[in-house]
Design a protein around this motif. Structure first.
Motif, PDB file in Angstrom:
ATOM      1  N   PRO A   1      46.565  26.995  53.847  1.00 14.27           N
ATOM      2  CA  PRO A   1      47.436  26.264  54.782  1.00 14.27           C
ATOM      3  C   PRO A   1      48.107  27.210  55.772  1.00 14.27           C
ATOM      4  N   ASP A   2      48.396  26.685  56.949  1.00  8.37           N
ATOM      5  CA  ASP A   2      49.214  27.446  57.886  1.00  8.37           C
ATOM      6  C   ASP A   2      50.631  27.558  57.340  1.00  8.37           C
ATOM      7  N   ALA A   3      51.283  28.659  57.658  1.00  8.94           N
ATOM      8  CA  ALA A   3      52.651  28.879  57.180  1.00  8.94           C
ATOM      9  C   ALA A   3      53.605  27.874  57.831  1.00  8.94           C
ATOM     10  N   PRO A   4      54.657  27.492  57.120  1.00  6.45           N
ATOM     11  CA  PRO A   4      55.661  26.619  57.737  1.00  6.45           C
ATOM     12  C   PRO A   4      56.260  27.284  58.971  1.00  6.45           C
ATOM     13  N   PRO A   5      56.676  26.498  59.949  1.00  2.62           N
ATOM     14  CA  PRO A   5      57.270  27.087  61.158  1.00  2.62           C
ATOM     15  C   PRO A   5      58.505  27.908  60.830  1.00  2.62           C
ATOM     16  N   LEU A   6      58.646  29.036  61.508  1.00  4.56           N
ATOM     17  CA  LEU A   6      59.873  29.813  61.395  1.00  4.56           C
ATOM     18  C   LEU A   6      60.985  29.117  62.169  1.00  4.56           C
ATOM     19  N   PRO A   7      62.237  29.342  61.786  1.00  2.57           N
ATOM     20  CA  PRO A   7      63.351  28.734  62.528  1.00  2.57           C
ATOM     21  C   PRO A   7      63.270  29.081  64.010  1.00  2.57           C
ATOM     22  N   GLY A   8      63.420  28.069  64.837  1.00  2.00           N
ATOM     23  CA  GLY A   8      63.397  28.296  66.274  1.00  2.00           C
ATOM     24  C   GLY A   8      62.020  28.302  66.882  1.00  2.00           C
ATOM     25  N   ARG A   9      60.967  27.945  66.117  1.00  2.00           N
ATOM     26  CA  ARG A   9      59.627  27.928  66.708  1.00  2.00           C
ATOM     27  C   ARG A   9      59.591  26.940  67.872  1.00  2.00           C
ATOM     28  N   PRO A  10      59.094  27.369  69.039  1.00  2.00           N
ATOM     29  CA  PRO A  10      58.948  26.430  70.160  1.00  2.00           C
ATOM     30  C   PRO A  10      57.908  25.363  69.830  1.00  2.00           C
ATOM     31  N   ASP A  11      58.138  24.161  70.307  1.00  2.00           N
ATOM     32  CA  ASP A  11      57.255  23.046  69.982  1.00  2.00           C
ATOM     33  C   ASP A  11      55.814  23.317  70.391  1.00  2.00           C
ATOM     34  N   TRP A  12      55.623  24.018  71.490  1.00  2.00           N
ATOM     35  CA  TRP A  12      54.277  24.221  72.003  1.00  2.00           C
ATOM     36  C   TRP A  12      53.443  25.186  71.180  1.00  2.00           C
ATOM     37  N   LEU A  13      54.069  26.030  70.354  1.00  2.00           N
ATOM     38  CA  LEU A  13      53.319  27.050  69.635  1.00  2.00           C
ATOM     39  C   LEU A  13      52.360  26.441  68.622  1.00  2.00           C
ATOM     40  N   THR A  14      52.725  25.327  68.028  1.00  2.00           N
ATOM     41  CA  THR A  14      51.842  24.686  67.042  1.00  2.00           C
ATOM     42  C   THR A  14      50.490  24.363  67.660  1.00  2.00           C
ATOM     43  N   GLY A  15      50.480  23.911  68.902  1.00  2.00           N
ATOM     44  CA  GLY A  15      49.215  23.617  69.564  1.00  2.00           C
ATOM     45  C   GLY A  15      48.367  24.852  69.778  1.00  2.00           C
ATOM     46  N   VAL A  16      48.986  25.979  70.100  1.00  2.00           N
ATOM     47  CA  VAL A  16      48.254  27.234  70.282  1.00  2.00           C
ATOM     48  C   VAL A  16      47.645  27.681  68.957  1.00  2.00           C
ATOM     49  N   ILE A  17      48.431  27.555  67.883  1.00  2.00           N
ATOM     50  CA  ILE A  17      47.941  27.914  66.548  1.00  2.00           C
ATOM     51  C   ILE A  17      46.747  27.040  66.173  1.00  2.00           C
ATOM     52  N   ASP A  18      46.861  25.744  66.436  1.00  2.00           N
ATOM     53  CA  ASP A  18      45.769  24.819  66.120  1.00  2.00           C
ATOM     54  C   ASP A  18      44.516  25.158  66.927  1.00  2.00           C
ATOM     55  N   LEU A  19      44.692  25.529  68.200  1.00  2.00           N
ATOM     56  CA  LEU A  19      43.552  25.894  69.039  1.00  2.00           C
ATOM     57  C   LEU A  19      42.816  27.089  68.454  1.00  2.00           C
ATOM     58  N   ASN A  20      43.556  28.133  68.095  1.00  2.00           N
ATOM     59  CA  ASN A  20      42.917  29.328  67.541  1.00  2.00           C
ATOM     60  C   ASN A  20      42.205  29.015  66.231  1.00  2.00           C
ATOM     61  N   ARG A  21      42.831  28.194  65.395  1.00  2.00           N
ATOM     62  CA  ARG A  21      42.199  27.888  64.107  1.00  2.00           C
ATOM     63  C   ARG A  21      40.931  27.056  64.300  1.00  2.00           C
ATOM     64  N   THR A  22      40.940  26.132  65.240  1.00  2.00           N
ATOM     65  CA  THR A  22      39.753  25.331  65.511  1.00  2.00           C
ATOM     66  C   THR A  22      38.591  26.209  65.961  1.00  2.00           C
ATOM     67  N   LEU A  23      38.883  27.189  66.819  1.00  2.00           N
ATOM     68  CA  LEU A  23      37.826  28.022  67.378  1.00  2.00           C
ATOM     69  C   LEU A  23      37.397  29.158  66.460  1.00  2.00           C
ATOM     70  N   SER A  24      38.329  29.674  65.639  1.00  2.00           N
ATOM     71  CA  SER A  24      38.031  30.885  64.868  1.00  2.00           C
ATOM     72  C   SER A  24      38.115  30.722  63.361  1.00  2.00           C
ATOM     73  N   SER A  25      38.696  29.605  62.888  1.00  2.00           N
ATOM     74  CA  SER A  25      38.945  29.345  61.456  1.00  2.00           C
ATOM     75  C   SER A  25      40.031  30.225  60.873  1.00  2.00           C
ATOM     76  N   MET A  26      40.728  31.006  61.705  1.00  2.00           N
ATOM     77  CA  MET A  26      41.749  31.918  61.196  1.00  2.00           C
ATOM     78  C   MET A  26      43.080  31.184  61.012  1.00  2.00           C
ATOM     79  N   PRO A  27      43.654  31.203  59.794  1.00  2.00           N
ATOM     80  CA  PRO A  27      44.938  30.529  59.555  1.00  2.00           C
ATOM     81  C   PRO A  27      46.105  31.345  60.100  1.00  2.00           C
ATOM     82  N   HIS A  28      47.211  30.655  60.321  1.00  2.00           N
ATOM     83  CA  HIS A  28      48.455  31.286  60.771  1.00  2.00           C
ATOM     84  C   HIS A  28      49.343  31.414  59.538  1.00  2.00           C
ATOM     85  N   VAL A  29      49.510  32.647  59.047  1.00  2.00           N
ATOM     86  CA  VAL A  29      50.072  32.834  57.714  1.00  2.00           C
ATOM     87  C   VAL A  29      51.287  33.763  57.743  1.00  2.00           C
TER      88      VAL A  29
END
Length: 483
Positions: free
Chosen positions: A86-114
């Motif tokens: 699983p991707d790591a829970p958001p850190l406090p203060g994560r900007p809303d848009w960052l989740t989409g960037v993380i999802d994009l990278n995982r879709t293209l590369s399979s690399m989780p955000h940990v």
């Protein structure tokens, strides 16, 4: 009327000449950026025969079929291994848009955000070598080393000595180096002999040896730089493992010294770095291993994901991730890139950010080590300055070779990728997408130190540069589109 031999040969020449031009109009633009297609067509139209020869050597950025098959297989293995991570829970203060960037990278590369992960940024060469040597001295099982360039010398001795100590106590050392790059630099034989004598397993990446059936486009290179120790500690960034002068006589005469940024990483993202190493190792050796899935512990305050890219990946992952970050920025963008030759999408993203009021600063070198790339980069400065981008030039004779981005106060990118079409389409690269304020603080501290040794470029000063320099800039900009 019967044609003479000379007339027949002339007729044949013009027939072939016209045919080559017509075929080029159909073949060259296929699945190619318009700017690149136009540049190639211009070369072929000026001299069709020579143009087609060059195009046949450099016009295709696809890997050989066997290597593409291997890359697809390893990506499938990585995807299966990380599917349930699983991707790591958001850190406090994560900007809303960052989740989409993380999802994009995982879709293209399979690399989780940990996470959680911990990072230390090293900005000076000797400190970078000492940091790696200390960690290698802690290795118990393996040390994985992958660099675009590795050269044994007095300045790199701490690293090589640490590898020798590791192999002496039974640690497995595997080393990957880009083949065509390494054979172009001094001390290749001595470096290979040193690694073999200590018992390291050495493999060349993307070897170009036609007499052995090893062939691909000559300028497709593996530009990654990473070190992984026991799967729990990792390093990556812009560093090449060579003396900061790169040991060429012309550099020594000019007093050139390269400056890099190197990050030491602890935490689960190290497993993804190691997976990337294993993908390149398997591509060269056919040795496939089971990837580690047990995440190393860390008490850090960061989340991170690996952003891999290169001809073996579809979709120019690094370009897409970088663009998403630039479009999403709300306050500040800092770009440090030694080779800045953006495509249209990147150029518009940067200038649009500045035009909408984002504080955008580009760090580059006052001096260049590659003539045409240097002039191609300069051809974009007027547009950037007019849009409001601040351009900070690091004083010569240092070549600022660091490669990182910071976005606002919580997101950063660091790795091997330049902001240029070569890094987006031709090179194998590795970048780290890092979430967390402490990483941005460290990188901005590096940038602050750069400013102390730099000058701010103004539009008036830029427009007053010599006409001959402007001419070279324009010519270089045209040729930069070729890929």
């Amino acid at each position: 009327m019967e044609l003479t031999l000379a007339q027949a040969l002339t007729a044949l020449y013009f027939t072939v000449d016209i045919a080559l031009r017509v075929v080029a109009i159909v073949v060259v633009p296929y699945n190619r950026r318009p700017a690149a297609a136009i540049a190639w067509l211009l070369i072929i139209m000026v001299q069709p025969i020579v143009g087609w020869i060059v195009f046949s050597l450099l016009g295709n950025n696809r890997l050989p079929a066997g290597r593409r098959k291997k890359m697809a297989a390893i990506q499938e293995v990585i995807g299966e291994t990380t599917l349930d991570v699983p991707d790591a829970p958001p850190l406090p203060g994560r900007p809303d848009w960052l989740t989409g960037v993380i999802d994009l990278n995982r879709t293209l590369s399979s690399m989780p955000h940990v996470g959680p992960s911990k990072a230390i940024v090293w900005g000076e060469f000797d400190a970078q070598l000492q940091a790696m040597a200390r960690r290698i001295d802690e290795a118990e099982r393996f040390v994985h080393v992958e660099f675009y360039l590795i050269v044994a010398s007095e300045r790199t001795e701490p690293f090589f000595a640490a590898l020798e100590r590791a192999t002496a106590r039974g640690v497995t050392v595997r080393v990957l180096v880009d083949h065509l790059t390494s054979v172009r630099y001094p001390r290749r034989k001595e470096t290979v002999a040193r690694l073999e004598a200590m018992g390291a397993e050495l493999q060349d990446m993307l070897p170009l040896r036609p007499w052995r059936g090893q062939w691909q486009r000559p300028d497709l290179r593996n530009h990654r730089k990473l070190v992984v120790i026991d799967g729990r500690l990792g390093f990556t960034g812009s560093l090449n493992l060579i003396d900061p002068s790169y040991l060429w006589r012309k550099n020594l005469r000019r007093g050139l010294q390269w400056r890099d940024t190197w990050v030491e990483l602890e935490g689960p993202a190290v497993l993804a770095l190691d997976a990337l190493f294993w993908s390149d190792w398997w591509a060269e050796t056919n040795e496939l291993v089971e990837l580690a899935t047990e995440a190393p512990e860390s008490d850090g305050d960061l989340n991170a994901s690996v952003v891999p890219s290169g001809p073996g990946f579809e979709g120019e992952i690094n370009l897409r991730v970088f663009l998403e970050l630039l479009h999403a920025a709300e306050q500040r963008i800092t770009i440090v890139s030694p080779y800045f030759v953006p495509d249209d999408a990147m150029r518009y993203a940067i200038t649009s950010a500045a035009l909408r009021g984002i504080d955008v600063e580009l760090f580059a070198s006052e001096i260049g080590d590659q003539f045409w790339t240097y002039h191609a980069q300069r051809s974009y400065y007027e547009e950037l300055l007019r849009a409001g981008v601040r351009i900070t030039l690091f004083a010569k004779p240092t070549v600022l070779h660091s490669k990182f981005l910071t976005i606002d106060d919580r997101v950063s990118i660091i790795g091997s990728s330049n902001i240029d079409m070569r890094s987006f389409g031709l090179n194998f690269e590795v970048s780290m997408l890092v979430e967390g304020a402490s990483m941005v603080t460290q990188l901005e501290g590096i940038a602050d130190a750069y400013r102390q040794q730099s000058t701010q470029l103004t539009l008036d000063a830029w427009m007053a540069r010599p006409r001959i320099a402007q001419a070279f800039d324009s010519i270089a900009r045209l040729t930069s589109a070729l890929q």
